[in-house]
Design an enzyme around this catalytic site. Structure first.
Site, PDB file in Angstrom:
ATOM      1  N   GLN A  54       0.866  -1.316  -0.102  1.00  0.00           N
ATOM      2  CA  GLN A  54      -0.039  -0.087   0.111  1.00  0.00           C
ATOM      3  C   GLN A  54       0.854   1.323   0.243  1.00  0.00           C
ATOM      4  O   GLN A  54       1.609   1.585   0.991  1.00  0.00           O
ATOM      5  CB  GLN A  54      -0.778  -0.014   1.223  1.00  0.00           C
ATOM      6  CG  GLN A  54      -1.677   1.084   1.496  1.00  0.00           C
ATOM      7  CD  GLN A  54      -2.509   1.034   2.812  1.00  0.00           C
ATOM      8  OE1 GLN A  54      -2.447   0.505   3.724  1.00  0.00           O
ATOM      9  NE2 GLN A  54      -3.610   1.722   3.010  1.00  0.00           N
ATOM     10  N   GLY A  55       0.897   2.048  -1.241  1.00  0.00           N
ATOM     11  CA  GLY A  55       1.624   3.163  -1.407  1.00  0.00           C
ATOM     12  C   GLY A  55       0.960   4.575  -0.980  1.00  0.00           C
ATOM     13  O   GLY A  55       0.785   5.193  -1.942  1.00  0.00           O
ATOM     14  N   SER A 102       1.378   6.609   2.463  1.00  0.00           N
ATOM     15  CA  SER A 102       2.004   7.501   3.325  1.00  0.00           C
ATOM     16  C   SER A 102       3.457   8.063   2.574  1.00  0.00           C
ATOM     17  O   SER A 102       4.231   7.348   1.889  1.00  0.00           O
ATOM     18  CB  SER A 102       2.612   6.834   4.815  1.00  0.00           C
ATOM     19  OG  SER A 102       1.492   6.470   5.415  1.00  0.00           O
ATOM     20  N   SER A 129       4.466  -1.191   4.188  1.00  0.00           N
ATOM     21  CA  SER A 129       4.783  -2.671   4.487  1.00  0.00           C
ATOM     22  C   SER A 129       4.783  -3.677   3.529  1.00  0.00           C
ATOM     23  O   SER A 129       4.077  -3.638   2.314  1.00  0.00           O
ATOM     24  CB  SER A 129       3.908  -2.811   5.554  1.00  0.00           C
ATOM     25  OG  SER A 129       3.385  -2.185   6.356  1.00  0.00           O
ATOM     26  N   GLU A 178      -9.951  -1.557   5.371  1.00  0.00           N
ATOM     27  CA  GLU A 178      -9.044  -1.834   6.457  1.00  0.00           C
ATOM     28  C   GLU A 178      -9.740  -2.432   7.856  1.00  0.00           C
ATOM     29  O   GLU A 178      -8.862  -2.853   8.635  1.00  0.00           O
ATOM     30  CB  GLU A 178      -7.987  -0.816   6.714  1.00  0.00           C
ATOM     31  CG  GLU A 178      -6.479  -1.134   7.110  1.00  0.00           C
ATOM     32  CD  GLU A 178      -5.623   0.138   6.533  1.00  0.00           C
ATOM     33  OE1 GLU A 178      -5.756   1.111   6.369  1.00  0.00           O
ATOM     34  OE2 GLU A 178      -4.471  -0.173   7.239  1.00  0.00           O
ATOM     35  N   ASN A 192      -4.166   7.286  17.110  1.00  0.00           N
ATOM     36  CA  ASN A 192      -5.139   7.515  18.531  1.00  0.00           C
ATOM     37  C   ASN A 192      -5.517   8.818  18.207  1.00  0.00           C
ATOM     38  O   ASN A 192      -6.828   9.155  18.318  1.00  0.00           O
ATOM     39  CB  ASN A 192      -4.406   7.130  19.698  1.00  0.00           C
ATOM     40  CG  ASN A 192      -4.495   5.904  20.141  1.00  0.00           C
ATOM     41  OD1 ASN A 192      -4.892   4.870  19.245  1.00  0.00           O
ATOM     42  ND2 ASN A 192      -4.475   5.385  21.404  1.00  0.00           N
TER      43      ASN A 192
HETATM   44  C1  LIG Z   1       3.716  -0.645  11.252  1.00  0.00           C
HETATM   45  C2  LIG Z   1       3.403   0.370  10.366  1.00  0.00           C
HETATM   46  C3  LIG Z   1       3.032  -0.204   9.233  1.00  0.00           C
HETATM   47  C4  LIG Z   1       2.679   0.750   8.184  1.00  0.00           C
HETATM   48  N1  LIG Z   1       2.339   0.211   6.862  1.00  0.00           N
HETATM   49  C5  LIG Z   1       2.139   1.143   5.996  1.00  0.00           C
HETATM   50  C6  LIG Z   1       1.609   0.592   4.530  1.00  0.00           C
HETATM   51  O1  LIG Z   1       1.908  -0.413   4.373  1.00  0.00           O
HETATM   52  N2  LIG Z   1       1.420   1.837   3.780  1.00  0.00           N
HETATM   53  C7  LIG Z   1       1.312   3.091   4.052  1.00  0.00           C
HETATM   54  O2  LIG Z   1       0.999   3.825   3.053  1.00  0.00           O
HETATM   55  N3  LIG Z   1       1.591   3.555   5.391  1.00  0.00           N
HETATM   56  C8  LIG Z   1       1.885   2.459   6.187  1.00  0.00           C
HETATM   57  N4  LIG Z   1       2.266   3.004   7.547  1.00  0.00           N
HETATM   58  C9  LIG Z   1       2.297   4.527   7.754  1.00  0.00           C
HETATM   59  C10 LIG Z   1       0.970   4.961   8.770  1.00  0.00           C
HETATM   60  O3  LIG Z   1      -0.370   5.111   7.941  1.00  0.00           O
HETATM   61  C11 LIG Z   1       1.299   6.204   9.204  1.00  0.00           C
HETATM   62  O4  LIG Z   1       2.299   6.171  10.315  1.00  0.00           O
HETATM   63  C12 LIG Z   1       0.185   7.075   9.926  1.00  0.00           C
HETATM   64  O5  LIG Z   1      -0.876   7.425   9.115  1.00  0.00           O
HETATM   65  C13 LIG Z   1       0.739   8.373  10.618  1.00  0.00           C
HETATM   66  O6  LIG Z   1       1.486   9.020   9.872  1.00  0.00           O
HETATM   67  P1  LIG Z   1       3.125   9.649  10.196  1.00  0.00           P
HETATM   68  O7  LIG Z   1       3.900   8.230  10.700  1.00  0.00           O
HETATM   69  O8  LIG Z   1       3.576  10.486   9.213  1.00  0.00           O
HETATM   70  O9  LIG Z   1       2.888  10.484  11.576  1.00  0.00           O
HETATM   71  P2  LIG Z   1       2.352  11.993  11.694  1.00  0.00           P
HETATM   72  O10 LIG Z   1       1.264  12.175  10.754  1.00  0.00           O
HETATM   73  O11 LIG Z   1       3.558  12.806  11.267  1.00  0.00           O
HETATM   74  O12 LIG Z   1       1.847  11.979  13.076  1.00  0.00           O
HETATM   75  C14 LIG Z   1       2.956  12.346  14.242  1.00  0.00           C
HETATM   76  C15 LIG Z   1       2.287  12.278  15.673  1.00  0.00           C
HETATM   77  O13 LIG Z   1       1.333  13.714  15.655  1.00  0.00           O
HETATM   78  C16 LIG Z   1      -0.037  13.327  15.788  1.00  0.00           C
HETATM   79  N5  LIG Z   1      -1.026  14.099  14.747  1.00  0.00           N
HETATM   80  C17 LIG Z   1      -0.783  14.248  13.578  1.00  0.00           C
HETATM   81  N6  LIG Z   1      -1.926  14.940  13.332  1.00  0.00           N
HETATM   82  C18 LIG Z   1      -2.701  15.307  14.099  1.00  0.00           C
HETATM   83  C19 LIG Z   1      -3.933  16.250  14.301  1.00  0.00           C
HETATM   84  N7  LIG Z   1      -4.277  16.610  13.255  1.00  0.00           N
HETATM   85  N8  LIG Z   1      -4.394  16.225  15.590  1.00  0.00           N
HETATM   86  C20 LIG Z   1      -3.672  15.449  16.560  1.00  0.00           C
HETATM   87  N9  LIG Z   1      -2.501  14.801  16.496  1.00  0.00           N
HETATM   88  C21 LIG Z   1      -1.979  14.849  15.290  1.00  0.00           C
HETATM   89  C22 LIG Z   1      -0.115  11.718  15.321  1.00  0.00           C
HETATM   90  O14 LIG Z   1      -1.309  11.338  16.178  1.00  0.00           O
HETATM   91  C23 LIG Z   1       1.191  11.153  15.879  1.00  0.00           C
HETATM   92  O15 LIG Z   1       1.191  10.837  17.183  1.00  0.00           O
HETATM   93  C24 LIG Z   1       2.512   2.147   8.435  1.00  0.00           C
HETATM   94  C25 LIG Z   1       3.033   2.562   9.584  1.00  0.00           C
HETATM   95  C26 LIG Z   1       3.422   1.722  10.767  1.00  0.00           C
HETATM   96  C27 LIG Z   1       3.591   2.159  11.994  1.00  0.00           C
END
Ligand SMILES: Cc1cc2nc3c(=O)[nH]c(=O)nc-3n(C[C@H](O)[C@H](O)[C@H](O)COP(=O)(O)OP(=O)(O)OC[C@H]3O[C@@H](n4cnc5c(N)ncnc54)[C@H](O)[C@@H]3O)c2cc1C
Length: 392
Positions: free
Chosen positions: A131-132, A134, A166, A249, A373
């Protein structure tokens, strides 16, 4: 509301249980309880063979329409399958993203030609998907996607970077959310493209995780190509399709996951008995609390099932991700406290971890992926409670 299983459901449960007992044997016996979260590197080739084995026996696409090669089983039986799979210690599914996310998306939004091309290899367990979505600056704020694609000589040409993808290193195909209208903003002008992973314009750089595994990767697209026909939905209208995928999902597979959690809790109770931690009143209370949390998840899942054909759209679904992710992360912490100082020592050199250690380390991610969360709380506030939107 009738929450009992029918005779047909119980017969299906017996069939699934017997098949799993017979087939998680011989060459596949070693796969029991392997390849799950934090252990994705284990037995990759054997798990590919297991996918094909599942496909040949008709255990993939249980809910898909018969006309598209599925078994069109009722939702409850799909959940029963996931429960029995977890109970039997079935290995982590390399085909999960294809079967659970892309397949249902194509069934809902794909063209007939796309269904004919892409669904059968998923059903046979032959093609692995990733899944592309993020990117470095588009996680919670997914509408900020910057990966671009343009039509050139009958193909989409893709430039940009994805992250946390992933299973990218094992995948044959990726569904990529890309900006196809150059001056577009936010969720407008994005397209949902199906991109082959094994080509010169795609570079996968695995990221080492705290578990020692590299289940996700950075993916760089530098002139990667895919046929012009490999866009799901209308070009520029990919946001709608991408949101459809996110709803899937939260489908049948998560409704059956409490059985996997139950196995983990059982292991923690056994560890507490072995170490004497079960005599500590605080640990006893936390074990009881974890047990209650499992029951709550079970009843909430059944409540969703009793309400709707599409449980991911039931109002109860809004609290599901927040609840299980927070509960599971606390379960990992409980496991470490039960093990005491031993929890900090690797089971073998250089970094061999036990199942409970992996549970603790991987469960830190549960409150992030598939919507953190904080994002879940925002969704509940806006969509369930009708509170004003978060200011931008
Ligand atoms: C094990 C794992 C597998 C994954 N697999 C995939 C995959 O296969 N394909 C894919 O596309 N993605 C994947 N992801 C990515 C996942 O979807 C993102 O990690 C997730 O959407 C959070 O984005 P970020 O990591 O950029 O964090 P950010 O969006 O930068 O967030 C950082 C922190 O800020 C908080 N935050 C952000 N915005 C707000 C807001 N508006 N209000 C309050 N708090 C906020 C978040 O809750 C978090 O605590 C995976 C992630 C993990 C951990």
């Amino acid at each position: 509301m009738d929450l009992r299983f029918s005779d047909a459901d119980e017969a299906f449960r017996a069939e699934a249980r017997a098949w799993l007992a017979d087939h998680l044997a011989g060459p596949f016996a070693a796969l029991r309880d392997r390849g799950g979260p934090g252990d994705e590197h284990a037995f990759v080739e054997e798990r590919r063979a297991w996918e094909r084995h599942l496909g040949a026996a008709g255990w993939i696409g249980l809910g898909w329409p018969r006309a598209l090669g599925g078994r069109e089983l009722p939702l409850l039986q799909q959940v029963i399958w996931h429960e029995e799979y977890a109970r039997a210690g079935g290995p982590g599914r390399l085909g999960h993203i294809g079967e659970g996310l892309l397949g249902p998306t194509l069934i809902a939004f794909g063209s007939d030609a796309q269904k004919r091309r892409f669904l059968p290899p998923i059903l046979r367990g032959e093609e692995i998907w990733c899944q592309g979505y993020s990117e470095p600056n588009a996680g919670s704020d997914l509408a900020n996607v910057q990966t671009r694609a343009r039509l050139e000589g009958g193909a989409w040409v893709i430039e940009g970077q994805k992250v946390w993808t992933s299973w990218a290193q094992w995948a044959d195909w990726c569904f990529v959310l890309a900006r196809t209208e150059p001056d577009s903003q936010r969720h407008r002008g994005l397209s949902y493209l199906l991109v082959p992973m094994r080509q010169p314009g795609v570079e996968v750089r695995p990221i080492v995780q705290i578990t020692g595994d590299s289940a996700f990767s950075e993916v760089f697209f530098d002139g990667a190509r895919t046929d012009a026909a490999n866009v799901v939905g209308a070009p520029g209208d990919g946001w709608k399709v991408a949101m459809g995928t996110l709803a899937f999902e939260r489908g049948a597979s998560t409704l059956g996951q409490q059985l996997q959690f139950e196995n983990e809790l059982r292991e923690i109770v056994a560890a507490a008995r072995a170490s004497g931690a079960d005599r500590d009143p605080e640990i006893r209370q936390r074990i009881a609390h974890a047990w209650s949390g499992l029951r709550i998840q079970r009843w909430n899942a059944l409540r969703m099932l009793a309400r709707a054909d599409r449980p991911e759209l039931a109002p109860e679904a809004m609290i599901t991700k927040l609840f299980w992710a927070t509960w599971h992360r606390a379960l990992g912490e409980l496991a470490m406290d039960v093990l005491g100082p031993e929890a900090e020592i690797a089971a073998g050199a250089p970094y061999e971890l036990t199942r409970l250690q992996r549970l603790f380390l991987f469960s830190r991610a549960d409150t992030l992926y598939a919507g953190s969360n904080q994002i879940q709380r925002n969704l509940i506030a806006q969509r369930a409670l009708g509170l004003p939107r978060e200011p931008r």
